[in-house]
Design an enzyme around this catalytic site. Structure first.
Site, mmCIF file in Angstrom:
data_model
loop_
_atom_site.group_PDB
_atom_site.id
_atom_site.type_symbol
_atom_site.label_atom_id
_atom_site.label_comp_id
_atom_site.label_asym_id
_atom_site.label_seq_id
_atom_site.Cartn_x
_atom_site.Cartn_y
_atom_site.Cartn_z
ATOM 1 N N CYS A 186 0.882 -1.379 -0.097
ATOM 2 C CA CYS A 186 0.226 0.020 0.123
ATOM 3 C C CYS A 186 1.035 1.251 -0.143
ATOM 4 C CB CYS A 186 -0.989 0.068 1.324
ATOM 5 S SG CYS A 186 -2.171 -1.326 1.126
ATOM 6 N N HIS A 187 1.696 1.469 1.067
ATOM 7 C CA HIS A 187 2.446 2.526 1.011
ATOM 8 C C HIS A 187 4.090 2.284 1.198
ATOM 9 C CE1 HIS A 187 -1.589 3.335 2.480
ATOM 10 N NE2 HIS A 187 -1.362 4.349 1.498
#
Lengths: 169, 420, 259
Positions: free
Chosen positions: A133-134
């Protein structure tokens, strides 16, 4: 006389307001508390997992309280890797010995501490986990090494019921 | 809408109010001049607002746990009753709240009938009220279906089958309502959707109901127009607020007694048996608040005519402002109407009673007589009475009888007769 | 106000009599003292624990209890077995779980979070095993019968020989409290049928009372909380009503009108 009357009136009104407010509070609480986990949810606190089929270097993911739990049987190299890291290099200093009581077994919540995604296995700069995701990188002990996540992946309460069964929760 | 110009004192208040006159509205509501002779029958408007909000809040919280599926609805209700924090409390408030709502609305309607509150210039308030009442019945009926017990299922079957009485298209409409060939899962989910929607429609109509009320202002027990504001009126806050509050608390004590000590007495035991399409309960009865209409339905031996009679019994109320030809509002000054009023009250209670009894023998006969009288009251007695009745002279102002001094002869006479 | 109260009370009396006459059944039920009735009514723990024993040893072979979990047995306001006892009870049952990683269902000892194990797989199986009659689930049975606890209590003691002139089919029994007097369940209780672990003499009357108490609890597990909360709520409302009444009197004293 008139002064006394005013005081008494003020007291009466204040008392009425105060008692009324207590009632409103007591009525609002059930409406809020009904959204908390109910009795049947609380009762499902533990789950037992058969890990007899896991070979070193493999991970299984099981569901506990609606969240994924990673159970990894680590290889000798991974253990050595995890144990050799200096605490000063860590964002959230924690010894591998404290995270994995039995060094061969790592049990932790498979939830990235950044915003709750599920990190990918055997990925990232530290050969542990990588959150797509990040971009948080975790090492072979599930500790945060690089990226936005603030803390290591959480180790839940668990125990070995027997050599082949782990009870989580 | 406002009776006098209002300007907020603070600069920020003025800035806001020029753009959205909420403060003007708040000021209108607090200062709203209310006749000061309103008695406790007038407190039920406030009580009904409380009932509506209670139903919406408890309904919303129940909807967070309820599952609208034929296989799971009953179980999810049991889940609410057993496991959800305070679930039993919220459900019992909601279930008994429906009954309390109807109790209050019936008192509200009969107050209106007694004091002629439906007459000019308040016809629109009255008609909005009838629409609210119809929606309440729809919401209550669909809500009763949701637990998916035996009464839910068979009540839904019987009531939806009423539509099959419509010639030609009846069967098609029923199938359309069901979304299948019997009451089943599609019926349950759509009933849940509508049950969720209707209270908000009611809420909107309540706003209109109050808006329409605030144009002419409240009627009052004497039934004459009140100059406002004047020495005949008091501002809504604090006078009416505290009085409504006192009445509401008494109402809540009764409510609490039902919820905490006899939570199931107004329901039916069969609804704790999960719905079974193969077995009909021995004795199907609707909830108590629908019994009078149920009695009217059953008293007519023809299917279509029975349904028409039942619907007319409600719709006839909408025509009431024109059926009642009397110029005088309050029954206080209409000695004959007062008697007929109480006969009507008794008639409706009798209808309710026979509605709960099996439709046979003496009960059926009584139901037929009572049904006939119900329509006679509205269609014949009221129009004729308004033209023929010799009414008592009405006082010039509501303060007159209260302040004493030169007491109006008529009022004095009236007081005397009521003492006798 | 006086007039208002008079009319209101008349209406309430009417509704109450209507309701009670409506509720009144044709049969007089056997009466006994229920500890859970009344404003402060509570369950008798001993009766609940014994009632559970009657349920498991007698009723549970046919009647399911599908909305209860073993954890409920240890919860406050219920039989209040200790957690250890409840765990022991749970693990004495085999619970079907699965599928496991091989896709197979397997059985394991019950846990506190498990629902009561059902005697039959499904309704059809229950009917097949009981001559076509489905033994109703007992979780909310007391609330699902018009006569409530009195009805269940009476029914359990209502088996007798049919009066002359009434013939019963095979597998049908006569019970004076059953609706229509014909019941498919054979008389489940007899004196000394079970041995109470607390040494109470297991008469039919005793067992009926205990198991009915237990069924009241299964139907209304929060009854004690409800009674306690209700008392507090009503006392609170009365206090607030009195305060508001005097506030109202004071406010209205500014205008010359009776409230």
């Amino acid at each position: 006389m008139s002064e006394k009357k005013t005081n008494r009136r003020d007291f009466l009104f204040t008392a009425t307001y105060a008692v009324g407010a207590v009632g409103v509070g007591a009525t609002v609480w059930p409406m809020i508390d009904q959204m908390n986990p109910d009795a049947s949810v609380k009762a499902l606190a533990s789950t037992e997992v058969d890990v007899s089929s896991l070979t070193p270097g493999k991970t299984i993911t099981v569901l506990w309280r609606g969240k994924p739990v990673f159970i990894r049987r680590r290889t000798e190299d991974e253990i050595a890797d995890a144990r050799s890291v200096k605490l000063d290099d860590l964002k959230d200093p924690e010894k591998d010995e404290d995270r994995a009581k039995n060094p061969e077994w790592l049990v932790m919540l498979g939830v990235c501490t950044h915003l709750g995604c599920v990190p990918l296995n055997d990925k990232g700069d530290y050969n542990g986990w990588f959150c797509p995701c990040h971009g948080s990188h975790y090492d072979t002990s599930g500790r945060i090494r690089k990226g936005p996540a603030p803390t290591n992946m959480e180790v839940p309460k668990y125990e070995f019921v027997n050599a082949n069964t782990i009870k989580i929760g | 809408m406002s009776d006098h110009e209002y300007t907020p004192k603070s600069k920020a208040g003025k800035w806001f109010n020029d753009r959205l006159p909420l403060l003007t509205l708040a000021n209108h509501l607090t200062d709203y001049p209310t006749p000061k002779n309103l008695n406790y029958w007038w407190t039920f408007g406030g009580i009904l607002t409380f009932c509506l909000i209670t139903q919406i809040v408890t309904g919303l919280t129940l909807a967070m746990h309820y599952i609208a599926h034929a296989d799971m609805a009953f179980e999810s209700v049991e889940h609410i009753m057993r496991d959800v924090n305070y679930g039993w409390l919220i459900r019992y408030i909601h279930a008994n709240g429906a009954s309390m709502f109807f109790l209050a609305v019936y008192i509200h309607i009969f107050r209106s009938l007694f004091y002629g509150s439906y007459k000019a210039p308040r016809e629109i308030i009255w008609i909005i009220g009838i629409i609210i009442y119809l929606l309440m019945m729809a919401a209550a009926f669909m809500g009763y279906v949701l637990p998916w017990g035996q009464m839910s299922f068979w009540g839904a079957t019987v009531i939806t089958n009423l539509f099959s009485a419509i010639p030609l298209v009846g069967e098609g409409i029923v199938t359309w309502l069901w979304g299948g060939y019997s009451v089943d899962n599609p019926t349950l989910t759509r009933f849940f959707t509508l049950h969720y929607l209707i209270p908000f429609l009611i809420l909107g109509l309540v706003v209109l109901h109050i808006w329409a009320l605030h144009v002419p202002g409240n009627n009052n027990p004497v039934g004459i127009d009140v100059k406002k504001p004047s020495k005949d009126t008091v501002p809504f806050h604090p006078y009416i607020v505290i009085k409504d509050g006192f009445a509401l608390l008494m109402f809540m004590i009764v409510f609490a007694f039902f919820v905490f000590y006899t939570p199931n007495i107004l329901g039916h035991a069969d609804n704790y048996i999960e719905a079974d399409p193969l077995v009909t309960p021995a004795h199907i009865v609707p909830e108590w608040y629908l019994l009078p209409f149920y009695a009217i339905l059953r008293s007519v031996p023809d299917k279509l005519l029975g349904v028409i009679a039942m619907l007319s019994a409600i719709l006839i109320l909408a025509a009431l402002p024109w059926l009642d030809t009397s110029k005088i509002r309050s029954a206080v000054f209409r000695p004959l109407y007062k008697q007929f009023y109480w006969i009507l009250v008794a008639d409706v209670l009798i209808l309710g009673y026979v509605g709960a009894m099996p439709a046979e023998g003496l009960y059926l006969l009584v139901a037929r007589v009572a049904t006939a009288y119900y329509f006679l009251h509205f269609l014949v007695i009221l129009p004729v009475l308004g033209l023929k009745e010799k009414t008592l002279p009405i006082p010039l102002s509501i303060t007159e009888p209260i302040l004493g001094g030169t007491a109006n002869l008529a009022t004095a006479r009236n007081k005397e007769s009521s003492i006798k | 106000m006086k007039n208002f109260l008079r009319i209101l009370s008349l209406i309430i009396v009417f509704l109450a009599t209507t309701l009670s006459s409506h509720a009144a059944e044709k049969v007089e039920y056997l009466k006994t003292d229920w500890s859970f009735k009344g404003l402060f009514g509570k369950f008798d723990r001993g009766a609940l624990q014994r009632g559970y024993q009657v349920y498991t040893e007698v009723c549970a072979s046919c009647h399911s209890m599908k909305y209860l979990s073993y954890r409920n047995l240890a919860e406050k306001g219920g039989p209040e077995f200790t957690e250890q006892q409840a765990k022991a009870i749970a693990s004495s049952f085999d619970v079907t779980d699965g599928p496991n990683s091989d896709g197979e269902m397997f059985t394991r000892p019950g846990k506190l979070s498990d629902k009561f194990v059902m005697p039959y797989e499904n309704v059809k199986a229950a009917q097949a095993a009981n001559g076509g009659a489905y033994p109703p689930d007992m979780s909310v049975l007391v609330k699902a019968r018009g006569g409530g606890v009195d009805y269940i209590y009476s029914l359990l003691q209502g088996y007798e020989d049919p009066p002359v002139g009434i013939t019963l089919d095979e597998g049908v029994h006569y019970n004076r409290y059953m609706y229509g007097n014909k019941i498919k369940m054979s008389n489940p209780l007899s004196d000394g049928l079970i041995e109470y672990s607390d040494g109470t003499n297991a008469t039919v009357e005793q067992m009926s009372k205990d198991v009915t108490t237990f069924l009241m609890w299964t139907a209304e597990p929060h009854l004690e909380t409800r009674h306690q909360m209700g008392f507090k709520a009503i006392v609170y409302l009365i206090i607030l009503t009195i305060l508001v009444y005097f506030s109202m009197k004071r406010i209205w004293s500014r205008v010359e009108t009776e409230v």
